[in-house]
Design an enzyme around this catalytic site. Structure first.
Site: not given
Ligand code: GLV
Ligand code: GLV
Length: 325
Positions: A157, A159, A239, A268, A286-287
């Site tokens: 996709g 990304i 994810r 998380e 998650h950065i």
């Protein structure tokens, strides 16, 4: 235009809040933490628009708590697995995300994880900081070559395709799986479309760029890990639940695969037992989209969506377009 009442569930870049305040009354969660479920239900009450985070679960209950005057929930994220789109459409509430502006930042971060894992950056930095370095050693922190290896990409996709493009810098062979073939992309970047089994079997580095959906949950489990090369590195900046994290801990511990670089986790902010004790995994909180420029751009999309919808105009990035019909 009448001023509306907007709530933001957590501090986002100040400039974007200031821009919104020129038009509307804006209240922001004052705490440096996510709202609890009860606080969320309470704070959305009576709002005309709400800007939320990927940690806020927005379902029928939250939408009903907000009330029938509420027109939009704007997610400050590209992912929207925290949103119940159907419940929003049923209630005539518009939902939006922040696509496009974080593709490069997220793809670059996946590369940072890949390189850090391959070259054992976190592990060797811990060693230096701990005062354990006593001189250049020919056999210390031996990693994996990245150049000329096979890069596997699950999900081409926005990304995933940005991630794939950056592989040119390392002269890698690119293979990918995707819902549809991308012949133009294949021609331009020399990429090869393969099935999942081939992707698992042939990748030296495998990076996941899939949305989290019922059929991508645990896309990588014990069986998939077992079919990968023992020298393979797995990267996930998409994810957490795409990977069975417990199975991954076992695979890393038993050297079923060589290493992993993870930005996201199943539960998380908790991580699977045993993961943090392993040296062959790079773990960050998650950065992937966390750059000054990208977070500003995300804030601008979210606030522009709110401004448009409150003016009676369609938003720029609607994720439940049926609601606009
Ligand atoms: C981050 O995970 C996002 O979905 O934007
Ligand atoms: C390493 O520093 C080398 O000179 O090979």
């Amino acid at each position: 235009m009448l001023k509306s009442n907007v709530y933001i569930t957590r501090m986002i870049p100040q400039e974007t809040i200031d821009a919104l305040r020129q038009f509307h009354d804006v209240e922001v969660n004052p705490y440096d933490r996510a709202l609890t479920r009860d606080e969320l239900l309470q704070q959305v009450r009576g709002r005309d628009a709400v800007i939320t985070l990927l940690t806020d679960k927005v379902d029928g209950e939250v939408l009903d708590a907000a009330g029938p005057q509420c027109k939009i929930f704007a997610n400050y994220a590209v992912g929207f697995n925290n949103f119940d789109l159907k419940a929003a459409t049923q209630r005539g509430v518009i939902m939006t995300n922040t696509p496009g502006v974080l593709d490069d930042a997220t793809a670059t971060h996946a590369w940072a994880l890949l390189l850090a894992t391959a070259r054992r950056i976190s592990e060797s930095e811990r060693y230096v900081r701990a005062g354990q370095w006593h001189g250049w050693a020919p056999m210390a922190f031996i990693g994996q070559d990245v150049d000329h290896k096979t890069l596997g990409i699950a999900g081409l996709g926005r990304i995933g395709s940005k991630f794939a493009r950056k592989a040119a810098a390392f002269d890698m062979k690119v293979i990918y799986t995707n819902a549809v073939r991308e012949p133009e992309f294949e021609r331009q970047y020399g990429a090869t479309f393969v099935d999942k089994a081939t992707l698992l079997r042939e990748s030296d580095f495998l990076s996941l760029h899939l949305p989290l959906l019922p059929d991508t949950h645990h896309y990588i489990g014990a069986k998939e890990l077992a079919s990968m090369k023992p020298t393979a590195v797995l990267i996930n900046a998409a994810r957490g639940p795409l990977i069975d994290e417990q199975a991954l801990v076992a695979a890393l511990r038993n050297k079923v695969i060589w290493g992993a670089g993870l930005d996201v986790f199943e539960e998380e902010p908790n991580i699977a037992a045993g993961l943090a004790e392993l040296d062959n995994v790079v773990i960050v909180p998650h950065i992937a989209s966390a750059t000054i420029q990208t977070r500003l751009a995300m804030g601008k999309i979210a606030t522009d969506n709110v401004i448009s919808v409150l003016k009676g105009e369609p938003p720029h990035t609607c994720i439940n377009p049926e609601v606009l019909k």
